[in-house]
Design a protein around this motif. Structure first.
Motif, PDB file in Angstrom:
ATOM      1  N   TYR A  22       0.947  -1.110   0.036  1.00  0.00           N
ATOM      2  CA  TYR A  22       0.004   0.066  -0.111  1.00  0.00           C
ATOM      3  C   TYR A  22       0.990   1.211  -0.214  1.00  0.00           C
ATOM      4  CZ  TYR A  22      -3.535  -3.312   1.385  1.00  0.00           C
ATOM      5  OH  TYR A  22      -4.246  -4.693   1.652  1.00  0.00           O
ATOM      6  N   HIS A  23       0.206   2.349  -0.518  1.00  0.00           N
ATOM      7  CA  HIS A  23       0.778   3.519  -0.406  1.00  0.00           C
ATOM      8  C   HIS A  23       2.205   3.840  -1.381  1.00  0.00           C
ATOM      9  CE1 HIS A  23      -0.848   3.267   3.713  1.00  0.00           C
ATOM     10  NE2 HIS A  23      -1.853   3.514   2.785  1.00  0.00           N
ATOM     11  N   ILE A  24       2.178   3.314  -2.519  1.00  0.00           N
ATOM     12  CA  ILE A  24       3.429   3.234  -3.418  1.00  0.00           C
ATOM     13  C   ILE A  24       3.325   4.489  -4.342  1.00  0.00           C
ATOM     14  CG2 ILE A  24       4.638   1.851  -5.184  1.00  0.00           C
ATOM     15  CD1 ILE A  24       4.631   0.421  -2.532  1.00  0.00           C
ATOM     16  N   GLY A  25       4.385   5.198  -4.240  1.00  0.00           N
ATOM     17  CA  GLY A  25       4.697   6.301  -5.152  1.00  0.00           C
ATOM     18  C   GLY A  25       3.993   7.601  -4.977  1.00  0.00           C
ATOM     19  N   ALA A  26       3.915   8.418  -5.907  1.00  0.00           N
ATOM     20  CA  ALA A  26       3.388   9.869  -5.731  1.00  0.00           C
ATOM     21  C   ALA A  26       1.944   9.742  -5.454  1.00  0.00           C
ATOM     22  CB  ALA A  26       3.762  10.632  -6.639  1.00  0.00           C
ATOM     23  N   LEU A  27       1.170   8.912  -5.894  1.00  0.00           N
ATOM     24  CA  LEU A  27      -0.173   8.682  -5.772  1.00  0.00           C
ATOM     25  C   LEU A  27      -0.957   7.771  -4.740  1.00  0.00           C
ATOM     26  CD1 LEU A  27      -1.603   9.646  -9.564  1.00  0.00           C
ATOM     27  CD2 LEU A  27      -1.193  11.236  -7.521  1.00  0.00           C
ATOM     28  N   GLU A  28       0.375   7.220  -4.041  1.00  0.00           N
ATOM     29  CA  GLU A  28      -0.213   6.218  -2.972  1.00  0.00           C
ATOM     30  C   GLU A  28      -0.861   5.107  -3.629  1.00  0.00           C
ATOM     31  OE1 GLU A  28      -1.163   8.102   0.452  1.00  0.00           O
ATOM     32  OE2 GLU A  28       0.892   8.631   0.842  1.00  0.00           O
ATOM     33  N   ASP A  29      -0.423   4.307  -4.695  1.00  0.00           N
ATOM     34  CA  ASP A  29      -1.101   3.148  -4.999  1.00  0.00           C
ATOM     35  C   ASP A  29      -0.955   1.926  -4.362  1.00  0.00           C
ATOM     36  OD1 ASP A  29      -2.199   3.862  -7.895  1.00  0.00           O
ATOM     37  OD2 ASP A  29      -0.603   5.198  -7.611  1.00  0.00           O
ATOM     38  N   SER A  30      -2.115   1.144  -4.496  1.00  0.00           N
ATOM     39  CA  SER A  30      -2.063  -0.408  -3.796  1.00  0.00           C
ATOM     40  C   SER A  30      -1.404  -1.069  -4.997  1.00  0.00           C
ATOM     41  CB  SER A  30      -3.334  -0.833  -3.287  1.00  0.00           C
ATOM     42  OG  SER A  30      -3.613   0.130  -2.410  1.00  0.00           O
ATOM     43  N   ILE A  31      -0.555  -2.171  -4.786  1.00  0.00           N
ATOM     44  CA  ILE A  31       0.015  -2.846  -5.921  1.00  0.00           C
ATOM     45  C   ILE A  31      -0.214  -4.485  -5.265  1.00  0.00           C
ATOM     46  CG2 ILE A  31       1.886  -3.832  -7.121  1.00  0.00           C
ATOM     47  CD1 ILE A  31       1.629  -0.523  -7.423  1.00  0.00           C
ATOM     48  N   HIS A  32      -0.944  -5.105  -6.145  1.00  0.00           N
ATOM     49  CA  HIS A  32      -1.337  -6.681  -5.914  1.00  0.00           C
ATOM     50  C   HIS A  32      -0.508  -7.777  -6.388  1.00  0.00           C
ATOM     51  CE1 HIS A  32      -4.694  -3.690  -4.880  1.00  0.00           C
ATOM     52  NE2 HIS A  32      -5.064  -4.839  -4.049  1.00  0.00           N
ATOM     53  N   PHE A  33       0.118  -8.509  -5.608  1.00  0.00           N
ATOM     54  CA  PHE A  33       0.688  -9.428  -6.082  1.00  0.00           C
ATOM     55  C   PHE A  33       0.202 -10.770  -5.897  1.00  0.00           C
ATOM     56  CE2 PHE A  33       3.821  -6.342  -4.982  1.00  0.00           C
ATOM     57  CZ  PHE A  33       4.920  -6.448  -5.775  1.00  0.00           C
ATOM     58  N   ILE A  34       0.060 -11.897  -6.788  1.00  0.00           N
ATOM     59  CA  ILE A  34      -0.666 -13.112  -6.766  1.00  0.00           C
ATOM     60  C   ILE A  34       0.551 -14.166  -7.062  1.00  0.00           C
ATOM     61  CG2 ILE A  34      -2.467 -14.829  -7.464  1.00  0.00           C
ATOM     62  CD1 ILE A  34      -4.064 -11.950  -8.499  1.00  0.00           C
ATOM     63  N   PHE A  35       0.928 -14.956  -5.904  1.00  0.00           N
ATOM     64  CA  PHE A  35       1.821 -16.026  -6.024  1.00  0.00           C
ATOM     65  C   PHE A  35       1.089 -17.337  -6.280  1.00  0.00           C
ATOM     66  CE2 PHE A  35       3.779 -12.200  -3.609  1.00  0.00           C
ATOM     67  CZ  PHE A  35       5.100 -12.274  -4.447  1.00  0.00           C
ATOM     68  N   ASP A  36       1.305 -18.046  -7.186  1.00  0.00           N
ATOM     69  CA  ASP A  36       0.696 -19.457  -7.651  1.00  0.00           C
ATOM     70  C   ASP A  36       1.849 -20.432  -6.854  1.00  0.00           C
ATOM     71  OD1 ASP A  36      -1.034 -21.271  -8.794  1.00  0.00           O
ATOM     72  OD2 ASP A  36       0.725 -21.912  -9.580  1.00  0.00           O
TER      73      ASP A  36
END
Length: 245
Positions: A22-36
């Motif tokens: 959460y809170h990544i970069g200038a616009l505070e994006d949420s980045i999702h990872f799906i690990f199979d």
């Protein structure tokens, strides 16, 4: 407002682990990872701002980044795509109706409503949810839905950029009401009063899901863009929402 510190959460399921930054970069994006678990491959959803960090995280876990899934075209959800493709050769997937809007070099593979895509043995069902953008999609996994900026905790994305459409957003909300109450909802930004939420909680307190009349919905969203209606950050009742119109 000052930038919030990066936060991470992990949800371990039968075939996959969902990890969110959460809170990544200038616009505070949420980045999702799906690990199979089975294939030791990873899909990243809406990568932006820090491709080196993402590649290192995936590698450090002993996984390979093979896929990039995009909910919509906006810059703060896609600005790390080309660099990641260069670094990893990952395949990019996006909604077919979003294609005219992308501003990335990489040509995505396209998916349509109701299709399923896979990372290893883990499947995600595509739900077309136009409104915030023309071809926005959500990814429905076992117990989790990743909605991009279509919904936020007790809120939703604006319709003011090219491809945005308030009426389409209304119809997308009706589709999202069909998702199981127990499904956890994960958004593109942490804009609400909390982070963890379920679809059931949102259906009972999110103004955008409560309004079940298109004219009221349009009035609500347009009123907000004109500054006449306050953007909601916590649970409301339908009566409270109607009183704002």
């Amino acid at each position: 407002p000052p930038l919030q510190p990066m936060l991470e959460k992990t949800f371990k399921e039968k075939t996959f682990t969902l990890e969110i930054l959460y809170h990544i970069g200038a616009l505070e994006d949420s980045i999702h990872f799906i690990f199979d678990h089975d294939s030791k491959t990873c899909a990243i959803i809406d990568p932006a701002w820090d491709p080196q960090l993402f590649v290192k995280r995936v590698k450090d876990k002993g996984y390979t980044l093979t896929d990039i899934w995009l909910t919509h075209w906006h810059f703060d959800h896609t600005n790390a795509v080309d660099e990641l493709v260069e670094m990893t050769g990952a395949k990019v997937t996006a909604g077919i109706y979003e294609m005219p809007y992308f501003q990335i070099e990489t040509l995505p593979n396209t998916v349509e409503d109701g299709e399923s895509i896979f990372i290893g043995k883990t499947s995600a069902k595509i739900i077309n949810t136009p409104g915030h953008s023309a071809g926005g999609i959500c990814f429905l996994l076992d117990g989790h839905i990743i909605v991009g900026d279509t919904l936020f905790v007790y809120g939703a994305g604006h319709c003011s950029l090219p491809g945005g459409n308030v009426r389409e957003l209304y119809h997308s909300m009706q589709k999202l009401k069909q998702v199981n109450d127990s499904t956890m909802m994960h958004c593109g930004h942490d804009y609400g009063c909390k982070i963890d939420t379920t679809m059931g909680e949102q259906k009972s307190g999110n103004a955008y899901l409560l309004l079940d009349n298109e004219a009221d919905f349009v009035r609500f969203v347009n009123g907000m863009s004109q500054g006449l209606v306050a953007y909601p950050t916590e649970a409301l009742t339908l009566k409270e929402v109607q009183a704002m119109l």
